[in-house]
Enzyme design. Structure first.
Site: not given
Length: 280
Positions: A114-116
């Protein structure tokens, strides 16, 4: 006197009774079969300012379906915040996940970032692609070789990248970790039941991890079965994730999906996200 022969005989009797019981013979759908339920292993990697805690509801849904779920926390974050130091970089976090794979002897598993966390799983896939069944980028970074968290995404000028780095450094006045954004920035409304929970658990994120370039000598996740999920209601401001969704949706090697929720889908839409992951 209880002898070794008696112990072996008793163990065999217990095993036979367990294997013959209806509970053992039920499949993931609740139907009786002659085989034990087949498990899928999921390795879920969180994003910046988060920890393994953020997957609570998704992990519960997957486990209820009979799957095995790993939700490690990256060094310097969550319950490992006491390990925060200036030396923690992107490779530290890649090594964190590689260690989980090694010591749990994971094979044929689904890797989610998720995300980073998209930076992290790309580095992991580059090292152990033969162990991964499917890789999922959840509103996540999708870097090319040599890119950083701030340079991945749509092409931008050197001045724009320098300005972004300056803003990030301002979030880390001591040069070690960036202070967390409020949950509403991540698409969690203030009246959401998970708002206070997320606010309590977020911790500063190691700055170096966003400035380190990623090395993908083996192509990262290229060639693996891949899914990109874009959270678009609302879209995370000033992020690369919509651009990645547009790019992957044009590529036949990808499955590209949208999820009508905010960036922290594991908090705001855990059931919908769980259904998607189970469909893999």
């Amino acid at each position: 006197m209880i002898t070794r022969r008696h112990m072996i005989s008793a163990a065999a009797s217990i095993s036979a009774a367990v294997l013959a019981s209806p509970a053992w013979a039920k499949s993931a759908t609740g139907e009786t079969s002659g085989k034990a339920m087949r498990k899928t292993r999921f390795l879920l990697v969180h994003g910046a300012w988060h920890g393994g805690w953020c997957w609570r509801d998704v992990a519960a849904g997957l486990r209820e379906a009979g799957h095995e779920v790993f939700t490690p926390t990256l060094t310097g974050l969550g319950e490992r915040a006491h390990l925060l130091s200036p030396e923690i970089g992107l490779q530290t976090h890649v090594d964190d996940i590689l260690a989980v794979i090694r010591f749990n002897e994971l094979e044929d598993f689904i890797l989610v970032g998720h995300s980073y966390g998209g930076m992290v799983i790309s580095g992991v896939a580059d090292k152990v692609r033969d162990k991964i069944r499917h890789i999922v980028y959840l509103d996540a970074a999708l870097p090319r070789d040599g890119e950083t968290m701030i340079s991945q995404g749509a092409p931008r000028s050197a001045d724009m990248l320098a300005a972004t780095e300056q803003q990030l450094r301002a979030l880390a006045p001591e040069g070690i970790a960036m202070q967390a954004f409020p949950p509403e920035f991540l698409g969690i409304p203030k009246n959401h039941p998970g708002y206070r929970w997320v606010a309590r658990h977020m911790t500063p994120h190691p700055l170096k991890t966003w400035l380190d370039p990623i090395a993908l000598p083996n192509g990262g996740s290229a060639g693996l079965p891949r899914t990109y999920i874009h959270c678009n209601a609302p879209v995370l401001p000033n992020s690369s994730f919509g651009w990645h969704y547009d790019q992957t949706s044009k590529d036949i090697e990808w499955t590209s999906l949208t999820l009508a929720t905010g960036h922290d889908a594991m908090v705001t839409a855990p059931h919908a996200l769980t259904r998607i992951l189970r469909s893999l």
